[in-house]
Design a protein around this motif. Sequence first.
Motif, short mmCIF file in Angstrom:
data_model
loop_
_atom_site.label_atom_id
_atom_site.label_comp_id
_atom_site.label_asym_id
_atom_site.label_seq_id
_atom_site.Cartn_x
_atom_site.Cartn_y
_atom_site.Cartn_z
N LYS A 85 58.16 -13.68 27.31
CA LYS A 85 57.92 -13.11 28.62
C LYS A 85 58.56 -13.97 29.69
CE LYS A 85 53.34 -11.47 27.14
NZ LYS A 85 51.88 -11.51 27.43
N PHE A 86 58.77 -13.40 30.84
CA PHE A 86 59.37 -14.15 31.94
C PHE A 86 58.58 -15.42 32.22
CE2 PHE A 86 61.73 -14.96 35.67
CZ PHE A 86 60.82 -15.38 36.64
N GLU A 87 57.26 -15.31 32.15
CA GLU A 87 56.42 -16.46 32.46
C GLU A 87 56.46 -17.56 31.39
OE1 GLU A 87 55.57 -13.24 32.48
OE2 GLU A 87 53.57 -12.91 31.61
N ASP A 88 57.17 -17.33 30.29
CA ASP A 88 57.38 -18.39 29.30
C ASP A 88 58.52 -19.32 29.69
OD1 ASP A 88 56.74 -15.95 26.76
OD2 ASP A 88 55.38 -17.51 27.45
N THR A 89 59.22 -18.99 30.74
CA THR A 89 60.32 -19.83 31.22
C THR A 89 59.81 -21.21 31.59
OG1 THR A 89 61.62 -17.97 32.04
CG2 THR A 89 62.04 -20.11 33.05
N GLY A 90 60.57 -22.23 31.20
CA GLY A 90 60.17 -23.58 31.56
C GLY A 90 60.91 -24.62 30.74
N LEU A 91 60.59 -25.87 31.04
CA LEU A 91 61.13 -27.00 30.28
C LEU A 91 60.10 -27.33 29.21
CD1 LEU A 91 63.54 -28.88 30.23
CD2 LEU A 91 62.29 -30.43 31.73
N TYR A 92 60.51 -27.24 27.96
CA TYR A 92 59.61 -27.43 26.83
C TYR A 92 59.79 -28.83 26.26
CZ TYR A 92 58.19 -22.55 26.68
OH TYR A 92 57.65 -21.32 26.98
N TYR A 93 58.66 -29.48 26.02
CA TYR A 93 58.66 -30.84 25.51
C TYR A 93 57.92 -30.91 24.17
CZ TYR A 93 59.76 -32.24 30.31
OH TYR A 93 60.34 -32.40 31.54
N CYS A 94 58.48 -31.63 23.26
CA CYS A 94 57.80 -32.00 22.03
C CYS A 94 57.02 -33.29 22.30
CB CYS A 94 58.85 -32.21 20.95
SG CYS A 94 58.25 -32.91 19.41
N ALA A 95 55.85 -33.42 21.74
CA ALA A 95 55.04 -34.61 21.97
C ALA A 95 54.25 -34.96 20.72
CB ALA A 95 54.10 -34.41 23.14
#
Length: 119
Positions: A85-95
């Motif tokens: 979805k559009f709201e899944d847009t973002g910078l994704y980080y593994c931690a």
Amino acid sequence: VQLVESGRGSVQAGGSLRLSCAASGFTGSNICMGWFRRPPGKEREGVAAIDDYGGTRYADSVKGRFTISKDNVKNTLTLQMNSLKFEDTGLYYCAADRCKLLVAGAPTFWGQGTQVTVS
């Protein structure tokens, strides 16, 4: 400890992407790995986590759409994202860290981040 993400990309709404994170340098037990994201203009949020035994947890917003998995032989963490979805847009980080810290949103070890854009 090193975490290196791969799999950044742009996709139309309804599409799929897979993120991977190669992990190295971990020792000890009770380690959780997970994915966080920072949507544009918003605070960082937890997306999904997995423990040493394969137990998983997800943010309500991604349940049923995202799947987290871990290959203990290759030391690789994966996030399969479907029905984006559009709201899944973002910078994704593994931690990664002790489960108590990761679940609390305060893991010590982070990847560099990878961009996911859903249009």
